[in-house]
Design a protein around this motif. Structure first.
Motif, PDB file in Angstrom:
ATOM      1  N   THR A 150     -29.833 -62.186 -27.750  1.00  0.00           N
ATOM      2  CA  THR A 150     -28.639 -61.848 -29.658  1.00  0.00           C
ATOM      3  C   THR A 150     -28.356 -60.590 -29.055  1.00  0.00           C
ATOM      4  O   THR A 150     -27.304 -59.999 -29.636  1.00  0.00           O
ATOM      5  CB  THR A 150     -29.267 -61.749 -30.567  1.00  0.00           C
ATOM      6  OG1 THR A 150     -30.599 -61.022 -30.215  1.00  0.00           O
ATOM      7  CG2 THR A 150     -29.836 -63.187 -30.765  1.00  0.00           C
TER       8      THR A 150
ATOM      9  N   ALA B 173     -41.506 -62.579 -34.539  1.00  0.00           N
ATOM     10  CA  ALA B 173     -40.290 -63.261 -35.546  1.00  0.00           C
ATOM     11  C   ALA B 173     -38.667 -62.648 -34.407  1.00  0.00           C
ATOM     12  O   ALA B 173     -37.910 -63.526 -34.429  1.00  0.00           O
ATOM     13  CB  ALA B 173     -40.494 -62.081 -36.752  1.00  0.00           C
TER      14      ALA B 173
ATOM     15  N   GLU C 152     -38.402 -64.600 -30.819  1.00  0.00           N
ATOM     16  CA  GLU C 152     -38.202 -66.056 -30.858  1.00  0.00           C
ATOM     17  C   GLU C 152     -36.767 -66.060 -31.864  1.00  0.00           C
ATOM     18  O   GLU C 152     -36.051 -66.874 -31.815  1.00  0.00           O
ATOM     19  CB  GLU C 152     -39.372 -66.942 -32.581  1.00  0.00           C
ATOM     20  CG  GLU C 152     -40.317 -66.393 -31.815  1.00  0.00           C
ATOM     21  CD  GLU C 152     -40.819 -67.752 -30.814  1.00  0.00           C
ATOM     22  OE1 GLU C 152     -39.880 -69.120 -30.965  1.00  0.00           O
ATOM     23  OE2 GLU C 152     -41.552 -67.558 -30.088  1.00  0.00           O
ATOM     24  N   ALA C 153     -36.246 -64.723 -32.477  1.00  0.00           N
ATOM     25  CA  ALA C 153     -34.898 -65.375 -32.946  1.00  0.00           C
ATOM     26  C   ALA C 153     -34.001 -64.626 -32.300  1.00  0.00           C
ATOM     27  O   ALA C 153     -32.695 -64.452 -32.036  1.00  0.00           O
ATOM     28  CB  ALA C 153     -35.132 -64.589 -34.452  1.00  0.00           C
TER      29      ALA C 153
ATOM     30  N   SER D  96     -46.211 -65.688 -29.518  1.00  0.00           N
ATOM     31  CA  SER D  96     -45.175 -66.206 -29.309  1.00  0.00           C
ATOM     32  C   SER D  96     -44.957 -66.371 -27.674  1.00  0.00           C
ATOM     33  O   SER D  96     -45.658 -65.775 -26.653  1.00  0.00           O
ATOM     34  CB  SER D  96     -43.566 -64.941 -29.493  1.00  0.00           C
ATOM     35  OG  SER D  96     -42.898 -65.149 -28.913  1.00  0.00           O
TER      36      SER D  96
ATOM     37  N   THR E 197     -38.669 -57.204 -44.421  1.00  0.00           N
ATOM     38  CA  THR E 197     -38.657 -58.287 -43.614  1.00  0.00           C
ATOM     39  C   THR E 197     -40.389 -58.387 -44.774  1.00  0.00           C
ATOM     40  O   THR E 197     -40.794 -57.927 -44.500  1.00  0.00           O
ATOM     41  CB  THR E 197     -38.316 -58.244 -42.491  1.00  0.00           C
ATOM     42  OG1 THR E 197     -38.771 -57.305 -41.695  1.00  0.00           O
ATOM     43  CG2 THR E 197     -36.356 -58.097 -41.752  1.00  0.00           C
TER      44      THR E 197
ATOM     45  N   ALA F  66     -35.064 -62.666 -38.617  1.00  0.00           N
ATOM     46  CA  ALA F  66     -34.232 -63.233 -37.762  1.00  0.00           C
ATOM     47  C   ALA F  66     -33.180 -63.538 -38.126  1.00  0.00           C
ATOM     48  O   ALA F  66     -32.434 -63.801 -37.865  1.00  0.00           O
ATOM     49  CB  ALA F  66     -34.976 -65.091 -37.981  1.00  0.00           C
ATOM     50  N   THR F  67     -33.275 -63.252 -40.034  1.00  0.00           N
ATOM     51  CA  THR F  67     -31.910 -62.986 -40.683  1.00  0.00           C
ATOM     52  C   THR F  67     -30.866 -61.815 -40.112  1.00  0.00           C
ATOM     53  O   THR F  67     -29.946 -61.715 -39.399  1.00  0.00           O
ATOM     54  CB  THR F  67     -31.850 -63.321 -41.835  1.00  0.00           C
ATOM     55  OG1 THR F  67     -32.726 -64.834 -42.555  1.00  0.00           O
ATOM     56  CG2 THR F  67     -30.147 -62.824 -42.807  1.00  0.00           C
TER      57      THR F  67
ATOM     58  N   VAL G 257     -31.569 -60.474 -37.461  1.00  0.00           N
ATOM     59  CA  VAL G 257     -31.186 -60.625 -35.775  1.00  0.00           C
ATOM     60  C   VAL G 257     -29.673 -61.361 -35.824  1.00  0.00           C
ATOM     61  O   VAL G 257     -28.691 -60.634 -35.088  1.00  0.00           O
ATOM     62  CB  VAL G 257     -32.706 -60.909 -35.221  1.00  0.00           C
ATOM     63  CG1 VAL G 257     -31.754 -61.620 -33.806  1.00  0.00           C
ATOM     64  CG2 VAL G 257     -33.303 -59.678 -34.954  1.00  0.00           C
ATOM     65  N   ALA G 258     -29.877 -62.363 -36.193  1.00  0.00           N
ATOM     66  CA  ALA G 258     -28.574 -63.657 -36.515  1.00  0.00           C
ATOM     67  C   ALA G 258     -27.390 -62.827 -36.792  1.00  0.00           C
ATOM     68  O   ALA G 258     -26.435 -62.291 -35.417  1.00  0.00           O
ATOM     69  CB  ALA G 258     -28.802 -64.436 -37.373  1.00  0.00           C
TER      70      ALA G 258
ATOM     71  N   SER H 170     -26.518 -59.815 -34.545  1.00  0.00           N
ATOM     72  CA  SER H 170     -26.048 -60.466 -32.662  1.00  0.00           C
ATOM     73  C   SER H 170     -25.293 -60.200 -32.263  1.00  0.00           C
ATOM     74  O   SER H 170     -24.277 -59.549 -32.955  1.00  0.00           O
ATOM     75  CB  SER H 170     -26.504 -61.374 -33.073  1.00  0.00           C
ATOM     76  OG  SER H 170     -25.738 -62.891 -33.162  1.00  0.00           O
TER      77      SER H 170
END
Length: 349
Positions: free
Chosen positions: A8, A27, A30-31, A58, A250, A341-342, A344-345, A348
């Motif tokens: 990312t 987290a 993992e993202a 992780s 978060t 994760a949101t 990071v996405a 990215s």
């Protein structure tokens, strides 16, 4: 190199004092990002426990950030630093100014603990023993001997810098990568010299200038809270973006309840940079405490940090943000209570 292999191109900032938890680091990893554990303010056993939690949660690589104590800082500090009796007097005067705030909360200001090295040597031994994939440094530049030891252990090293001169010094020392910190970020400015006024220049200009001098991996940090801003800094040469404020709300973050409420409270209208909480310049939401004490807080880290710890802890226990160090970047209003994760996405590549 690790920073160039991220799916990312996102690094989770090491936010010391509670917000960055092992759960958050895991987290982010993992993202598809790189989470950084905040080693600052922890003892070596506490950091060891946090590292174990990340390993358990992780299988993704992660990093550890360490504060470089003054006595281990290989960077040449400029004139103007308080020393000796003058420093002790300034710290004592500041402690006296905190008595009223402390009394209101039913506590006493802390003791200054001059010379505290944040368990530096034992933490270095720990990250080598644990073979942490990446170790970043803030508040100073480790010696070439330390960097060499980490390199022999297969550990990548990153120095936090705020201008071109600091970047050049870090590269000369032999770091593997740089975290370029602009002025809009929340929390401490990562100047290698504790007393100098950091640059107010835009992060974009810093990335452009440093990229023209080196091909090592560059992480851009400071006020990055939107996909558009992330794309801008990548376009001019950053290999990754580091985000902290965007992760504060978060569920994986250890941000306290009063802190979370303050970030969403419209009564806080701006951020400001101050030495009032730690003795080092740092950006946070502008509180009444900040306004009262900013003008006379000495440039004395870690002494000022230790003085204010009891006040901040008492404020958190009472769920009152009044005396909390509400570290936040200029884009704090973009922080949302969504999974890491949101975030990071959204930021990215």
């Amino acid at each position: 190199m690790l920073l160039r292999s991220l799916e990312t191109g996102v690094v989770g900032a090491p936010m010391a004092g509670g917000p960055t938890t092992p759960e958050l680091v895991a987290a982010v990893g993992e993202a598809g990002g790189l989470g950084l554990l905040a080693g600052g303010y922890l003892t070596a056993p506490q950091l060891a426990a946090a590292i174990a939690e990340v390993w358990d949660a992780s299988s993704r690589p992660f990093g550890v950030n360490l504060f470089v104590p003054a006595q281990a800082n290989a960077y040449a500090v400029g004139p103007g630093e308080l020393t000796g009796a003058a420093r002790a007097d300034a710290v004592a005067t500041y402690r006296a100014s905190l008595l009223g705030d402390a009394q209101e909360l039913g506590v006493e200001p802390g003791e200054a603990r001059p010379g505290d090295d944040d368990d530096w040597e034992r933490k270095l031994e720990l990250v080598v023993r644990e073979r942490i994939p990446l170790v970043s440094f803030t508040f100073g530049l480790p010696s070439q001997a330390v960097l060499g030891e980490l390199r022999r252990a297969g550990i990548e090293t990153v120095a936090t810098v705020t201008d071109v001169d600091e970047a050049a010094a870090a590269l000369a020392a032999g770091v593997d990568g740089l975290c370029l910190q602009g002025p809009d970020g929340g929390g401490h400015r990562g100047t290698l010299d504790p007393v100098k006024q950091p640059s107010g220049g835009d992060l974009i200009d810093l990335v452009v200038a440093v990229r023209s001098q080196t091909d090592v991996p560059l992480v851009a940090a400071g006020g990055i809270s939107t996909a558009e801003r992330a794309a801008q800094v990548r376009a001019v040469g950053a290999d990754a973006v580091q985000v902290g404020t965007a992760l504060l709300l978060t569920p994986e973050a250890g941000t306290g309840l009063a802190y979370r409420r303050a970030l969403a409270d419209p009564a806080y209208e701006r951020t400001a940079v101050t030495r009032a909480y730690s003795g080092r310049l740092a950006r946070g939401l502008e509180t009444e405490f900040l306004r009262r004490h900013d003008g006379h807080a000495p440039a004395a880290y870690p002494e000022v940090h230790h003085l204010t710890v009891p006040l901040r802890r008492a404020s958190a226990r009472a769920e009152r943000p009044d005396l909390l160090a509400l570290w936040a970047g200029t884009g704090w209003q973009s922080a949302r209570a969504v999974p890491a994760a949101t975030v990071v996405a959204e930021l990215s590549h």
